[in-house]
Design an enzyme around this catalytic site. Structure first.
Site, mmCIF file in Angstrom:
data_model
loop_
_atom_site.group_PDB
_atom_site.id
_atom_site.type_symbol
_atom_site.label_atom_id
_atom_site.label_comp_id
_atom_site.label_asym_id
_atom_site.label_seq_id
_atom_site.Cartn_x
_atom_site.Cartn_y
_atom_site.Cartn_z
ATOM 1 C CB CYS A 81 -0.988 -0.038 1.164
ATOM 2 S SG CYS A 81 -2.342 1.155 0.993
ATOM 3 C CG HIS A 189 -4.040 -3.561 2.635
ATOM 4 N ND1 HIS A 189 -3.184 -3.060 3.585
ATOM 5 C CD2 HIS A 189 -4.622 -2.496 2.036
ATOM 6 C CE1 HIS A 189 -3.239 -1.731 3.573
ATOM 7 N NE2 HIS A 189 -4.105 -1.371 2.644
ATOM 8 C CD GLU A 191 -2.180 -6.144 5.371
ATOM 9 O OE1 GLU A 191 -2.433 -4.938 5.595
ATOM 10 O OE2 GLU A 191 -1.617 -6.530 4.333
#
EC number: 4.3.2.10
Length: 215
Positions: A81, A189, A191
């Site tokens: 990001c 992202h 995660e």
């Protein structure tokens, strides 16, 4: 030696990244703003969110810019990001900000892509599938066209098209993942991207930083 250093410059959900890396088997994870710790890490994750001006200011304040340059040149390095956008030469955010200039290119506002599509909201937020432009070890085991989670108002425009590893579409196509040599960076992202994202992180902690046909 630290296995994975997650750069802490006060921006982003670092706990989510650390927990995701732990889940896929990473050892000796440290969330840190200490340049010496980062310098001795086997691999580095540069996450983040927010404004690039604040990001650059925090990196300078913590004397992290030089060590980021060192690690980005030498060992497996993952930008996520804001950690992807900051790798570029310049961003038009905050009326223009010089970024790290590790990879050539600029960061532009989504209005350039969505002007012809007034129904599209900014920030771009949600799930998008990827169109891979180049093969890479971090794609191993991830289904072609897999979906990943995005939250951003700016996108990266690399000066060299060979840097683009994957594209997504929002108004028009944009770079969703870029990389060169031992650097891999994502606008999405991992995660927060469920199984596909976890597999990418698992691939990262196993990656030796080598890419066939480096340029």
């Amino acid at each position: 030696m630290t296995g994975v250093a997650i750069i802490d410059y006060g921006m982003g959900n670092l706990r989510s990244m650390a927990k995701a890396l732990e889940h896929v088997g990473a050892q000796s994870i440290v969330v840190t703003a200490d340049a010496e710790t980062v310098a001795h890490a086997e691999r580095v994750v540069f996450p983040g969110q927010g404004a690039v001006r604040d990001c650059m200011s925090a990196l300078q304040r913590n004397e992290l810019i030089d060590v980021l340059g060192q690690t980005a040149a030498e060992r497996p390095f993952l930008g996520v990001c804001m950690g992807m956008q900051a790798l570029m030469s310049v961003s038009e955010e905050n009326e223009g900000v010089r970024a790290l200039d590790f990879l050539p290119g600029s960061v532009r506002h989504f209005r350039h892509l969505t002007a012809a599509h007034p129904g599209l909201k900014i920030p771009h937020m949600g799930w998008n599938s990827l169109c891979r432009m180049r093969e890479h070890p971090l794609w191993e085991g991830i289904e072609v066209g897999a979906w990943f989670y995005f939250v951003h108002s700016y996108y990266v425009a690399p000066a060299d098209e060979h840097l683009v590893l994957a594209q997504a579409e929002y108004g028009a196509t944009f770079a969703a993942a870029i990389g060169r040599d031992n650097i891999f960076a994502t606008q999405f992202h991992p995660e927060k991207s469920q199984q596909a994202g976890l597999r990418l992180l698992e691939n990262f902690i196993r990656w030796d930083g080598y890419v066939q046909n480096r340029y």
